[in-house]
Write a protein that holds these residues in place. Structure first.
Motif, short mmCIF file in Angstrom:
data_model
loop_
_atom_site.label_atom_id
_atom_site.label_comp_id
_atom_site.label_asym_id
_atom_site.label_seq_id
_atom_site.Cartn_x
_atom_site.Cartn_y
_atom_site.Cartn_z
N ARG A 1 54.18 -84.08 1.50
CA ARG A 1 52.73 -84.17 1.46
C ARG A 1 52.10 -83.02 2.23
O ARG A 1 51.04 -82.49 1.86
N ILE A 2 52.74 -82.60 3.32
CA ILE A 2 52.20 -81.50 4.12
C ILE A 2 52.31 -80.18 3.35
O ILE A 2 51.40 -79.35 3.36
N ARG A 3 53.40 -79.99 2.64
CA ARG A 3 53.63 -78.73 1.94
C ARG A 3 52.92 -78.66 0.60
O ARG A 3 52.74 -77.58 0.05
N ARG A 4 52.56 -79.79 0.01
CA ARG A 4 52.07 -79.84 -1.36
C ARG A 4 50.57 -79.55 -1.43
O ARG A 4 49.80 -80.09 -0.64
N PRO A 5 50.12 -78.70 -2.34
CA PRO A 5 48.67 -78.52 -2.55
C PRO A 5 48.03 -79.85 -2.96
O PRO A 5 48.67 -80.70 -3.59
N VAL A 6 46.78 -80.00 -2.63
CA VAL A 6 46.12 -81.28 -2.83
C VAL A 6 46.02 -81.66 -4.30
O VAL A 6 45.97 -82.84 -4.65
N TRP A 7 46.02 -80.69 -5.20
CA TRP A 7 45.84 -80.99 -6.61
C TRP A 7 47.18 -81.30 -7.32
O TRP A 7 47.18 -81.64 -8.49
N ARG A 8 48.27 -81.20 -6.60
CA ARG A 8 49.56 -81.48 -7.21
C ARG A 8 50.00 -82.90 -6.87
O ARG A 8 49.83 -83.37 -5.75
N SER A 9 50.57 -83.56 -7.84
CA SER A 9 50.99 -84.94 -7.65
C SER A 9 52.21 -85.01 -6.74
O SER A 9 53.05 -84.10 -6.73
N PRO A 10 52.34 -86.07 -5.97
CA PRO A 10 53.55 -86.28 -5.18
C PRO A 10 54.77 -86.40 -6.07
O PRO A 10 54.67 -86.60 -7.29
N ALA A 11 55.95 -86.31 -5.47
CA ALA A 11 57.19 -86.31 -6.24
C ALA A 11 57.41 -87.62 -6.98
O ALA A 11 58.12 -87.65 -8.00
N ALA B 1 48.95 -87.26 -12.59
CA ALA B 1 48.31 -88.32 -11.82
C ALA B 1 47.28 -87.77 -10.83
O ALA B 1 46.13 -88.24 -10.78
N ARG B 2 47.69 -86.80 -10.02
CA ARG B 2 46.76 -86.29 -8.99
C ARG B 2 45.56 -85.58 -9.59
O ARG B 2 44.43 -85.83 -9.17
N PRO B 3 45.73 -84.66 -10.57
CA PRO B 3 44.53 -84.06 -11.17
C PRO B 3 43.59 -85.09 -11.78
O PRO B 3 42.37 -84.98 -11.65
N ALA B 4 44.15 -86.12 -12.42
CA ALA B 4 43.30 -87.15 -13.00
C ALA B 4 42.56 -87.92 -11.91
O ALA B 4 41.37 -88.24 -12.05
N LEU B 5 43.24 -88.21 -10.81
CA LEU B 5 42.59 -88.93 -9.71
C LEU B 5 41.47 -88.10 -9.10
O LEU B 5 40.38 -88.63 -8.81
N LEU B 6 41.70 -86.81 -8.91
CA LEU B 6 40.65 -85.95 -8.36
C LEU B 6 39.46 -85.89 -9.32
O LEU B 6 38.30 -85.83 -8.87
N GLY B 7 39.73 -85.91 -10.62
CA GLY B 7 38.63 -85.93 -11.57
C GLY B 7 37.81 -87.20 -11.47
O GLY B 7 36.57 -87.18 -11.52
N ILE B 8 38.48 -88.34 -11.32
CA ILE B 8 37.76 -89.61 -11.16
C ILE B 8 36.97 -89.62 -9.87
O ILE B 8 35.82 -90.08 -9.84
N ALA B 9 37.55 -89.10 -8.79
CA ALA B 9 36.83 -89.04 -7.52
C ALA B 9 35.61 -88.14 -7.63
O ALA B 9 34.54 -88.45 -7.07
N SER C 1 36.57 -95.67 -1.42
CA SER C 1 36.95 -96.92 -2.09
C SER C 1 37.69 -96.64 -3.39
O SER C 1 38.71 -97.28 -3.71
N VAL C 2 37.21 -95.66 -4.16
CA VAL C 2 37.85 -95.32 -5.43
C VAL C 2 39.25 -94.76 -5.19
O VAL C 2 40.22 -95.13 -5.88
N LEU C 3 39.40 -93.88 -4.21
CA LEU C 3 40.70 -93.28 -3.93
C LEU C 3 41.71 -94.33 -3.45
O LEU C 3 42.87 -94.34 -3.89
N VAL C 4 41.28 -95.20 -2.56
CA VAL C 4 42.19 -96.23 -2.05
C VAL C 4 42.52 -97.24 -3.14
O VAL C 4 43.63 -97.76 -3.20
#
Length: 787
Positions: free
Chosen positions: A22-32, A38-46, A128-131
């Protein structure tokens, strides 16, 4: 390559490795452990949620009673700590004001503006949406998590609520975070996240008191049933978490209880200056049974019967007006007999921002009177939507106040305005299209279908099965909240927001689970469940939308066509791979090849349009200010109450008020208080302008004993107070001053005694002395010099 996960989507990656990645990964990339999308879609919803909530932030308006306290908290840390109404911290709000802490801090940083007060709610909404995504992803996988986050963001009541300075946003966020921590605990039986869950519920209690405890049964049942440890250990851990929850919940109550009374504000809403009475009596159990807890101000002192009918002071449940006499002139004979009557000038303007429904949370989020009923057609306005600008005039123009001044009150009109929407006392009100269903209930069939099918599918699973535990927790959350909301009468739709997380989670889980079942079944009835649910959901949507055909006339045809296409496509795909015979007229036609996977996917897409088009349309309507609701009412779409009133921000005094203030400051002689006023709304413009140490009498209802007549006389005698401002009395009214004001009985409210003493003892200051009357829009006000 993605890391392995459990069936429900829970990662099996070690937690230490996950933190490092998580520390090394850019915020827009999904975790392993999640798909790349998943992550790009979540950022779009947020981002969508942030835009939705903040779109009209500069026009979000003020909730006058609460914004007065927020302004006081920006200039006094004592007022901040005790959530006091005034900068001198002489009286608290009539509830725990923890929801104002983020607003006050924001106003300290950015200045006192409506948008600065609303900004924390926008942030709370995005959090709230992110959690919500994280909670549902752990339970049902990333697809369900994204759908739940999107459905929460596009819940109409939430779209309006998070875009205004309301107290409900904070409690919803705290409860979702509490569910997130609970979920960590129930799968591993670790104590620390369970304790954090109790902590977050306690923080939610600071925002809306007992309403934050509404999810306790859900978390208790879920953990007691499913945690993978012995029953004894489960019970011990629940007791520990409960202790944390109670300790944090009662922290403000303890602060008020153990601080000497002369070193803290008076507790509004009580007759005994007790925070316990205010929280659990005035804002709690006495809503259902007046007098159950001693010390709560149930409104009987003001000559009113709280169960007189209607839906009360901000959220009294289940009876009537907390103070129906407020704003209604009592004859001199009544005052002389000792019957409590509102003081001169203490009209319904002192009633607070919402004299309509309040439930066990004891929250108030309305205007000086009630906003338009949720089912009323858009357009129009009334005194109910008066904001701080109107409040700054002193009190409601329809109810000038009794006593020695002229009798122009109309208590019956006030009670009618304060009443909840017709039918809001019905146990079925959550299903009524003209009340609350259009704000929260679009997905009722889908959520119930998801709950039922989930429980049936996992009924034979192990006790510790997390899939079943999730359905159990969300199901109890939904049932408990719906039962409580159905049991009492309330007028403000923001209460419905506590239903939104459960409905979003169950709807998302149900959609994904039904899709998996449809795709995985070879034949038989399991493949027809999803088409049946789509049809039922579409029928319910059409039923609700048919009441608002002028708002979006294209919506019903869209839902109908999409539902029909979904049912046909899903039904055809249920026949299996190969061919499907078609008919040509009355004759059997040729067989055509069908690719089941593609047809089923098309059916799912059409089904989502049919099920989600209506709540999305209602939620996106808040981008238009006409449908965005207001700081007094969290409603979206054509049922929206009028927005904030037009006119200047309440941070500006009128010319008459400014002239009066200049005169007072010139002749105040270093007194501790600028002046006393006979209602919080009279104090509002002076607190808004400069955060002045104005002394408000009577608190929210006008009957609080924050200052007794003896206290007031001592303040005058010692030079700490020199001026008093009364509404609706004196030469400014054009009425002669009576030589012999009526005598007051011993049971009359202290504010009435003080005003009568001021009226008969102090020296009137002619309006011409400081440049005219003090109220340009409200009733006349008269300044008195007492020392």
């Amino acid at each position: 390559m993605t890391a392995p996960t459990t069936e429900s989507g829970t990662s099996t990656v070690p937690e230490s490795d996950d933190r490092l990645s998580r520390i090394r990964r850019p915020v827009w990339r999904s975790p392993a452990d999640q798909p790349p999308w998943a992550r790009p879609a979540l950022l779009g919803i947020a981002a969508l949620a942030a835009a939705l909530y903040a779109w009209n932030i500069t026009e979000s308006g003020y909730a006058s009673y609460y914004s007065v306290a927020a302004r006081s908290m920006t200039v006094s840390w004592k007022a901040f700590l005790f959530t006091a109404l005034d900068p001198s911290a002489t009286i608290t709000l009539d509830k725990i004001g923890g929801f104002l802490w983020p607003q006050a801090l924001s106003a300290r940083v950015f200045g006192f503006h409506a948008w600065a007060l609303t900004l924390p709610q926008c942030v709370e909404g995005v959090v709230s949406v992110l959690v919500m995504y994280r909670v549902v992803r752990r339970w049902q996988g990333p697809a369900a998590g994204l759908l739940a986050a999107g459905l929460l963001a596009l819940t109409p009541v939430a779209a309006s609520m998070f875009g205004h300075a309301m107290l409900d946003g904070m409690v919803v966020m705290c409860l979702i975070i509490a569910a997130d921590q609970y979920q960590k605990a129930v799968g591993t039986a670790r104590l620390r996240p369970l304790l954090f869950s109790g902590l977050w519920i306690g923080l939610g209690f600071q925002a809306k008191m007992m309403e934050a405890w509404i999810i306790v049964p859900a978390l208790f049942v879920g953990y007691l049933v499913a945690a993978p440890v012995t029953l004894r250990r489960r019970a011990g851990q629940l007791l520990a978490a409960g202790a944390v929850m109670v300790a944090v919940s009662l922290s403000w109550v303890a602060l008020m209880t153990f601080t000497p009374k002369d070193a803290r504000p008076y507790v509004d809403g009580t007759t005994d200056n007790s925070a316990f009475s205010m929280v659990f009596g005035y804002n709690g159990f006495n809503r259902f049974e007046p007098g159950l807890i001693d010390g709560a101000d149930d409104g009987r002192e003001a000559g009113g019967d709280r169960n007189a009918g209607g839906d009360q002071h901000p959220g009294v449940a289940p009876g009537g007006d907390r103070n129906p006499g407020a704003g209604q002139a009592a004859p001199p004979s009544a005052a002389a007999s000792g019957q409590a009557a509102p003081p001169p000038g203490a009209a319904s303007g002192s009633q607070g921002p919402d004299s309509a429904g309040r439930g066990p949370g004891g929250t108030a989020e309305g205007s000086n009177s009630a906003t338009r009923a949720p089912g009323a057609p858009p357009g129009g306005s009334d005194s109910a939507t008066q904001g701080p600008s109107a409040a700054g005039g002193g009190s409601n123009t329809a109810t000038r106040g009794p006593g020695p001044g002229p009798d122009t009150g109309d208590g019956e009109a006030t009670r009618q305005a304060d009443a909840a929407a017709p039918g809001s006392s019905s146990w079925l009100k959550l299903l009524r299209v003209d009340l609350y269903a259009a704000q929260i209930g679009w997905l009722y069939p889908l959520a119930l279908a998801g709950l039922i099918t989930g429980l049936l599918r996992h009924r034979k699973g192990p006790r510790t099965g997390q899939a079943r535990a999730g359905y159990l927790m969300w199901g109890v959350w939904l049932a408990t909240t719906a039962g409580v909301l159905s049991s009492y009468s309330f007028a403000h739709t923001a209460y419905l927001a506590t239903l939104a997380p459960a409905i979003a989670a169950l709807s998302a889980a149900g959609t994904v689970a039904l899709w998996r079942a449809h795709r995985g079944a070879n034949a038989g009835w399991p493949r027809w469940v999803l088409p049946a649910v789509v049809a039922a959901e579409a029928a319910w949507t059409i039923h609700l939308a048919s009441a608002y055909t002028d708002f979006a006339p294209w919506l019903i045809p869209l839902v109908s066509v999409a539902a029909l296409a979904a049912v046909l496509a899903l039904g055809l795909s249920a026949n299996g791979e190969g061919t499907v015979r078609v008919r040509v007229g009355n004759r059997r036609g040729p067989r055509i090849p069908v690719k089941r996977a593609g047809l089923a996917a098309a059916g799912l897409l059409a089904g989502c349009v049919a099920m989600f088009a209506a709540p999305t349309t209602w939620s996106l309507s808040v981008l238009d200010e006409r449908y965005a609701g207001s700081a007094f009412e969290a409603v979206a779409g054509p049922t929206a109450a009028p927005g904030a009133p037009d006119g200047p921000e309440p941070t500006s005094l009128t010319a008459g008020q400014r002239g009066l203030l200049t005169y007072v400051e010139k002749h105040n002689g270093g007194a501790d208080y600028t002046m006393s006023v006979d209602s919080w709304s009279t104090a509002a413009p002076y607190i808004y302008e400069k955060g002045l140490p104005v002394l408000p009498l009577g608190g929210y209802s006008g009957t609080a004993r924050s200052v007794t007549l003896a206290d007031y006389q001592d303040l005058v005698a010692t030079g700490r107070l020199r001026f008093a401002l009364l509404s609706g009395v004196g030469p400014a009214t054009g009425e002669p001053r009576p030589k012999n004001p009526p005598a007051l009985g011993k049971d009359a409210p202290e504010t009435l005694k003080i005003n009568s003493w001021v009226y008969s003892t102090c020296t009137e200051i002619a309006p011409s002395t400081y440049g005219g009357t003090t109220s340009d829009d409200g009733p006349p006000q008269t300044l008195f010099r007492c020392a």
